[in-house]
Design an enzyme around this catalytic site. Structure first.
Site, PDB file in Angstrom:
ATOM      1  N   HIS A   1     -15.435   0.558  -9.472  1.00 56.02           N
ATOM      2  CA  HIS A   1     -16.631  -0.030 -10.070  1.00 56.02           C
ATOM      3  C   HIS A   1     -16.656   0.312 -11.553  1.00 56.02           C
ATOM      4  O   HIS A   1     -16.026   1.276 -11.981  1.00 56.02           O
ATOM      5  CB  HIS A   1     -17.902   0.540  -9.427  1.00 56.02           C
ATOM      6  CG  HIS A   1     -18.194  -0.002  -8.066  1.00 56.02           C
ATOM      7  ND1 HIS A   1     -19.171   0.529  -7.254  1.00 56.02           N
ATOM      8  CD2 HIS A   1     -17.662  -1.021  -7.358  1.00 56.02           C
ATOM      9  CE1 HIS A   1     -19.213  -0.138  -6.119  1.00 56.02           C
ATOM     10  NE2 HIS A   1     -18.313  -1.088  -6.155  1.00 56.02           N
TER      11      HIS A   1
ATOM     12  N   LYS B   1      -9.897  -9.521  -4.923  1.00 57.73           N
ATOM     13  CA  LYS B   1     -11.034  -9.867  -5.774  1.00 57.73           C
ATOM     14  C   LYS B   1     -10.723  -9.647  -7.257  1.00 57.73           C
ATOM     15  O   LYS B   1     -11.012 -10.497  -8.087  1.00 57.73           O
ATOM     16  CB  LYS B   1     -12.254  -9.030  -5.380  1.00 57.73           C
ATOM     17  CG  LYS B   1     -13.485  -9.321  -6.213  1.00 57.73           C
ATOM     18  CD  LYS B   1     -14.677  -8.519  -5.757  1.00 57.73           C
ATOM     19  CE  LYS B   1     -15.888  -8.817  -6.634  1.00 57.73           C
ATOM     20  NZ  LYS B   1     -17.059  -8.045  -6.221  1.00 57.73           N
TER      21      LYS B   1
ATOM     22  N   ARG C   1     -16.655   0.922   3.084  1.00 62.94           N
ATOM     23  CA  ARG C   1     -16.552   1.325   1.669  1.00 62.94           C
ATOM     24  C   ARG C   1     -17.784   2.126   1.253  1.00 62.94           C
ATOM     25  O   ARG C   1     -17.680   3.148   0.588  1.00 62.94           O
ATOM     26  CB  ARG C   1     -16.458   0.091   0.763  1.00 62.94           C
ATOM     27  CG  ARG C   1     -15.081  -0.398   0.515  1.00 62.94           C
ATOM     28  CD  ARG C   1     -15.063  -1.710  -0.270  1.00 62.94           C
ATOM     29  NE  ARG C   1     -15.592  -1.715  -1.611  1.00 62.94           N
ATOM     30  CZ  ARG C   1     -14.904  -1.374  -2.701  1.00 62.94           C
ATOM     31  NH1 ARG C   1     -13.667  -0.966  -2.592  1.00 62.94           N
ATOM     32  NH2 ARG C   1     -15.454  -1.455  -3.893  1.00 62.94           N
TER      33      ARG C   1
ATOM     34  N   HIS D   1     -18.742  -4.210   4.659  1.00 60.12           N
ATOM     35  CA  HIS D   1     -18.833  -3.349   3.477  1.00 60.12           C
ATOM     36  C   HIS D   1     -19.293  -1.937   3.826  1.00 60.12           C
ATOM     37  O   HIS D   1     -19.203  -1.031   2.994  1.00 60.12           O
ATOM     38  CB  HIS D   1     -19.774  -3.947   2.421  1.00 60.12           C
ATOM     39  CG  HIS D   1     -19.104  -4.886   1.486  1.00 60.12           C
ATOM     40  ND1 HIS D   1     -18.395  -4.457   0.392  1.00 60.12           N
ATOM     41  CD2 HIS D   1     -19.020  -6.234   1.492  1.00 60.12           C
ATOM     42  CE1 HIS D   1     -17.909  -5.502  -0.244  1.00 60.12           C
ATOM     43  NE2 HIS D   1     -18.267  -6.593   0.406  1.00 60.12           N
TER      44      HIS D   1
ATOM     45  N   ARG E   1     -12.032  -3.381   0.224  1.00 65.44           N
ATOM     46  CA  ARG E   1     -12.808  -4.549   0.658  1.00 65.44           C
ATOM     47  C   ARG E   1     -12.157  -5.096   1.923  1.00 65.44           C
ATOM     48  O   ARG E   1     -10.946  -4.993   2.099  1.00 65.44           O
ATOM     49  CB  ARG E   1     -12.827  -5.605  -0.441  1.00 65.44           C
ATOM     50  CG  ARG E   1     -13.626  -5.182  -1.650  1.00 65.44           C
ATOM     51  CD  ARG E   1     -13.499  -6.185  -2.792  1.00 65.44           C
ATOM     52  NE  ARG E   1     -14.166  -5.662  -3.966  1.00 65.44           N
ATOM     53  CZ  ARG E   1     -13.587  -4.885  -4.879  1.00 65.44           C
ATOM     54  NH1 ARG E   1     -12.304  -4.557  -4.765  1.00 65.44           N
ATOM     55  NH2 ARG E   1     -14.270  -4.432  -5.913  1.00 65.44           N
TER      56      ARG E   1
ATOM     57  N   TYR F   1     -24.829   0.719  -4.555  1.00 69.13           N
ATOM     58  CA  TYR F   1     -23.859   0.302  -3.535  1.00 69.13           C
ATOM     59  C   TYR F   1     -23.756   1.320  -2.402  1.00 69.13           C
ATOM     60  O   TYR F   1     -23.704   0.959  -1.237  1.00 69.13           O
ATOM     61  CB  TYR F   1     -22.490   0.101  -4.199  1.00 69.13           C
ATOM     62  CG  TYR F   1     -21.442  -0.480  -3.283  1.00 69.13           C
ATOM     63  CD1 TYR F   1     -21.401  -1.846  -3.037  1.00 69.13           C
ATOM     64  CD2 TYR F   1     -20.494   0.322  -2.669  1.00 69.13           C
ATOM     65  CE1 TYR F   1     -20.436  -2.389  -2.200  1.00 69.13           C
ATOM     66  CE2 TYR F   1     -19.527  -0.213  -1.835  1.00 69.13           C
ATOM     67  CZ  TYR F   1     -19.507  -1.566  -1.599  1.00 69.13           C
ATOM     68  OH  TYR F   1     -18.568  -2.104  -0.771  1.00 69.13           O
TER      69      TYR F   1
END
Length: 186
Positions: free
Chosen positions: A160, A64, A137, A134, A41, A169
């Site tokens: 995840h 996070k 990633r 993002h 991230r 994603y």
């Protein structure tokens, strides 16, 4: 806030790197290139300190999730980190802001997420893709999935917990899945 995408063309990945260097700086292009190779991230990427790099590993606590991450660095990441370290031996952060160097008695700070986000959005507009922080990633996850077709592996890399979240994603759509069924005949 508009949704950003994975960069699905490797030629476009290289073009973005070139445009970031030309229009912004080598440092901003390095954020892109390291980000592609680490799949972190943006807050974790920008907060990397040289002390977090131990030989060929990056050791950090993710902001996070508060989970420890130990990431094996590939040769491209090692080369970029080594070059930055040689060019900036007094820096604390891998992507240290030069603005604070001019300010007296202020502690070092990394580049801001806002600055990187604006640079990426600008270059994204030039190449015709919704590009954001993002996107690094997402791009790494997309290309790993395309190379391996192993969603569990991609989930683990991105840390995840759901296949559906990971597929969404990285931008794998039903159209992509249908194409895989049509192209692979057994």
């Amino acid at each position: 806030m508009a949704e950003v995408h994975a960069v699905k063309s490797l030629d476009k990945v290289k073009l973005i790197s070139h445009l970031l260097e030309r229009n912004y700086s080598q440092q901003v292009a390095d954020v892109w290139n390291i980000g592609l190779n680490l799949a972190l991230r943006i807050s974790d990427l920008l907060s990397i300190r040289f002390s977090d790099v131990c030989e060929d590993r990056l050791l950090l606590i993710e902001g996070k999730t508060k989970k420890a991450a130990s990431i094996k660095l590939n040769q491209k990441a090692i080369d970029i980190i080594h070059r930055i370290r040689q060019e900036q031996p007094t820096h604390t952060y891998l992507f240290q802001s030069y603005r604070n160097q001019r300010a007296m008695n202020l502690p070092p700070q990394p580049l801001s997420r806002r600055f990187i986000s604006r640079a990426f959005a600008d270059i994204g507009a030039q190449v015709g893709i919704q590009l954001g922080t993002h996107s690094m990633r997402k791009t790494r996850g997309y290309h790993l999935y395309k190379a391996t077709k192993d969603i569990a592996r991609v989930m683990k890399m991105l840390r995840h917990s759901s296949e559906g979240v990971t597929l969404r994603y990285i931008g794998i759509t039903q159209e992509d899945i249908d194409k895989d069924f049509v192209e692979l005949e057994i």
